[in-house]
Structure formats: C-alpha cells, structure tokens
Design a protein around this motif. Sequence first.
Motif, PDB file in Angstrom:
ATOM      1  N   GLN A 180      -1.996  -4.649  -1.608  1.00  0.00           N
ATOM      2  CA  GLN A 180      -3.098  -4.549  -2.548  1.00  0.00           C
ATOM      3  C   GLN A 180      -2.749  -5.362  -3.784  1.00  0.00           C
ATOM      4  O   GLN A 180      -1.572  -5.526  -4.115  1.00  0.00           O
ATOM      5  CB  GLN A 180      -3.365  -3.087  -2.943  1.00  0.00           C
ATOM      6  CG  GLN A 180      -3.898  -2.222  -1.810  1.00  0.00           C
ATOM      7  CD  GLN A 180      -4.116  -0.777  -2.242  1.00  0.00           C
ATOM      8  OE1 GLN A 180      -3.438  -0.286  -3.137  1.00  0.00           O
ATOM      9  NE2 GLN A 180      -5.057  -0.110  -1.604  1.00  0.00           N
ATOM     10  N   ASP A 223      -7.875  -5.215  -1.362  1.00  0.00           N
ATOM     11  CA  ASP A 223      -7.055  -5.235  -0.158  1.00  0.00           C
ATOM     12  C   ASP A 223      -6.905  -6.668   0.330  1.00  0.00           C
ATOM     13  O   ASP A 223      -7.853  -7.458   0.291  1.00  0.00           O
ATOM     14  CB  ASP A 223      -7.685  -4.386   0.949  1.00  0.00           C
ATOM     15  CG  ASP A 223      -7.667  -2.904   0.609  1.00  0.00           C
ATOM     16  OD1 ASP A 223      -6.732  -2.490  -0.090  1.00  0.00           O
ATOM     17  OD2 ASP A 223      -8.579  -2.182   1.040  1.00  0.00           O
ATOM     18  N   GLU A 262      -0.899  -4.681   4.644  1.00  0.00           N
ATOM     19  CA  GLU A 262      -0.324  -3.598   3.845  1.00  0.00           C
ATOM     20  C   GLU A 262      -0.038  -4.057   2.426  1.00  0.00           C
ATOM     21  O   GLU A 262       1.037  -3.817   1.876  1.00  0.00           O
ATOM     22  CB  GLU A 262       0.968  -3.090   4.514  1.00  0.00           C
ATOM     23  CG  GLU A 262       0.766  -2.479   5.875  1.00  0.00           C
ATOM     24  CD  GLU A 262      -0.169  -1.273   5.832  1.00  0.00           C
ATOM     25  OE1 GLU A 262      -0.091  -0.515   4.848  1.00  0.00           O
ATOM     26  OE2 GLU A 262      -0.973  -1.111   6.763  1.00  0.00           O
ATOM     27  N   LYS A 298       0.836  -1.199   0.000  1.00  0.00           N
ATOM     28  CA  LYS A 298       0.000   0.000   0.000  1.00  0.00           C
ATOM     29  C   LYS A 298       0.866   1.241   0.000  1.00  0.00           C
ATOM     30  O   LYS A 298       2.003   1.242   0.489  1.00  0.00           O
ATOM     31  CB  LYS A 298      -0.924   0.007   1.222  1.00  0.00           C
ATOM     32  CG  LYS A 298      -2.095  -0.936   1.112  1.00  0.00           C
ATOM     33  CD  LYS A 298      -3.032  -0.740   2.281  1.00  0.00           C
ATOM     34  CE  LYS A 298      -4.236  -1.644   2.167  1.00  0.00           C
ATOM     35  NZ  LYS A 298      -5.173  -1.468   3.307  1.00  0.00           N
TER      36      LYS A 298
END
Length: 494
Positions: free
Chosen positions: A229, A218, A227, A32
Amino acid sequence: MNDFVRFNKVAGVYWLKDPIKNVTIKVKLKPKDVPISLPKFEDYTTSHDSIQQDRSQEYTFKWQEKVFSAWELQRYMDIHNCITDTELTYHQMIEESDYEPSKVFTYVHDDFYLPLPNDSNKSNVSSLSSCFEKLWLKERVSGVVERSSMGNLFKSEESLSSEQWTAMHVVLDNSEYNEDSHLLLKQELTLISLYHNTTHNYLIMSPDVNDLELNPYDVEAAGIRLEYQYGIQVDFGETWHSEDLVTLLEKLYKKWLKRHKQLVRVSAPPLDRRLVCLTLEILTADNFDMDDLYVEYHIKIPEAVQCDGALHGRTHVTRSSCQDGSEKWAFGYIIELGLEMHIGTEITPLQMFFEVISTDWWGRHRTEGYTYLPLTLTPGRHKKQLSCSRPQENDKMAAESRRFFVGGCHLIKDLDILAKPQLQDANFTYVSTGLLNLRWDVVSQTHIPGFSTPQPSTSSSSAVLLGAEAVLRQYRKARAKLAAATKDLPCGDI
C-alpha cells in the motif's frame, strides 16, 4: 487522456504559481497489515520498541529527477547497451557518481515511458481523417470543415495537440532477481503519473494525493492486488502562500453575497395568515424480526389547516445492516408539507401514523409494527425514537400459523385506535417489536401589518392586499383633511 483513468482512482489537477522545478513528490510505501505472531518473552526483555516498528518507507523525488532501478543500473553500466543520447547520458551519470538501486524509481520525460495526453488526440484525428478518405468524402469534409460546427471540432483537436506536455512517472520495481542481482522476471507497476502542461502551467497527477493511514492506495498488477500500500504527498515549493488563496476566496465570497442579495426575493405570507414548512425524515429502524422492510405513513391534519403535500405514501424497501451488534435498517426518506392557517387559530397536533412492513421472496407482506406520533408545529429541529408494536390474535398458535403462511391478517381497521387506545377491540393484543427513528424541522412564517419585508414579491395575493392597504390609508387621510376643513361650516352648506 485514457491513460489517466487506468488507475481507477481520481486524478488531481493543480494550477501552478511557482515554477515546476520546485515541486517535490513524496511516496510512502509499506507492506499490507498481515496477522503477526505473538511476541516471545525474550522480545520484551531485549527491547519493547522492536515490537512496534514502522515498516513503511518514504521516497522523495524532485521534478524530472532520475532514480534508477536495479536492472537499469545493470543495463546502463555496460556502454554497449547504450544507443540513444539519453542512454549515453545515463551511462555517464552512473560512471561519475555512485548510484544505489531503488525499489521505487522514476521515469523522466526523456524516457518516453507512457504516451503524452496529446498523442492520443493526434491518433484520433488521424484515424478519423483516414476514415473519411476511405469513404471518398474528402471534398465534402473540407466544405464541412470550413462552414459547419464539425470544422470547429477539428480545429479544437488540432489546437489541443499543439499544447506542450512534460511527463514524469514514479514506478515500483517488483521484478525478480537471483543472488547475483541479475534480472529473472521484469515487473514494473506505475504508482504515479504526472503531466505538466507547459502551455497553461498546470499539473495533472494520477492518482491524486492521499493519506497512507486513512486512505491507502493498493498496488495492483493485471487486476491482482499485491501486498503493498502507498500514499502520495506533493510539495509545491516554499514560496507558495496559502494567504493569497484565502484572500481570493474571500473576495469571491463577497461578490457572491452581493449578487445573491440581488437575486433572492422574499415572498411574505398573506396578512393574518401563518405559513408552516414541515420537513420530516424517516431515518432508521431497529430490532425488527424480519428483513426487507419499508414504512407506510398516513397523516391527518386539523380541519382549520390547509395542506400542500402528500398525506399518504411509503418508503423504499431496504435491507438490514449490522451496526454496534444490532440490526439496523436505513431509510433516509423525506416528507415535505406546506401548511397554511389563520394566525389566531389554535392548532392541534398533526396525527402521523406509521406502519413498518416486511416483504419476502414469496410476495408476502407482514405487518411488523405500528406507531403513532402527535406532531406539534413547534419551530425548530426535533428528533424522536418511537416504539412499534403489532396486533396479535388472542389465539397465539393460530396467529403464528396465519402469519407464517399468509402474512397474518389486518386486525386494525381504523388507525385512530393508535391515538385512542380506548377504541381497541378485545379480540387482539399488542406485541412490542422494534423502534423507528424520526427527525423533523419546522419553520413558521407570519406577516405582521406595519412591518416591511425586504424586497417583497409582487406576483402573489399579498401584493394585492398591500395595494388595498395603501389605498385605504390615502382614503383615510383625505377624509381626515375634509373633516378638518369643514368642521366649522353648517351642515346645509356641506
């Protein structure tokens, strides 16, 4: 099928034209976006390209391609950990080839990582049958199965369980390892689940394809977003031609048009009458002081116009949202009116009065502004922004106090004051407030004698008039023939 919805994302269903072996799954994973520190001067001197690096990683998998994680390689390297035929096959694969562990790996059909779709149906059927057996209704159920619709239910469940499925899963390895790459804490997160129905040759993929930049997924674990994607893309093989799909859609569209022409019937307006369809939408409001707004409207139509529709109403209450640095209230409220008038009548504009009102938790309703729109019935689409103002007593201190405590007082008794400012009372003045945005469409229809309409409806008053016209034409023709045949005869003989 409950496994498909555990992602809380939409699953995609794809009917396959080519064999399933030509399907390729692409997963793009990236951390992310987090706040980054400002680059130093030496970063610019070395290389500017190093500042903007693409941190995403792309993984490509063929259908039923086995990719190992780090802990799987450690497990299957030792033959003492391999018991089943599948595990022995993996051990042989690792021995014969040099496999590298991957952070994103796969579980194929032979791994039995998650239950197949028909497994849940089998369990439901067996549990339902056991419940009937415990209730000593077995004989009764057998009779129901043979004769009633419940029998079809059981048969459909059995037919569903007879379908053949093949599964594949793409998984993220988020486990913790020590310095020697030994497993400390195992954590696996399923990114994609693919189920191929070999009976009907279609593929179910959950979640569906997406774009990493526009609509990233996510990575979640026990309700906690990690954290990471990721995005998903699927390639169904080189032999898939989109032209075939376009041709099929064009044929379906032609059939739809042919069918639509048979179903749609146009009802023509009555003779010498004009029909007007007005659709007005209250879009948004801007720059008002108070929140929780709604709009009341009053419409006055000319005397020569017949109207079908509500001439008074109000919108719902809406809260503000900040757009482009200003407060905006969205309504999207639609007013529909059907108007009918004589074709030769000169129509004056419709008088439309709007009052923007706010409400609060104490039940006080305050007038935030009035506005007036003289709406002409010009065909087409129109859009207008109206300025609002509210009346205020000349004694400003008393007006503000009354407005705060009881919501103010109604200074405008007759809305015609907005259209005719000369009727305004001298005891108050106007204060500019906000804006009201409107959009409306006008469609006008007339029936001109002598022109035929496509497939007119026979269930209206216009059909009666058309029949009367036909009788009148036949009468005129017969009278003309009679006059031509008897023009040389004496009046007494006639």
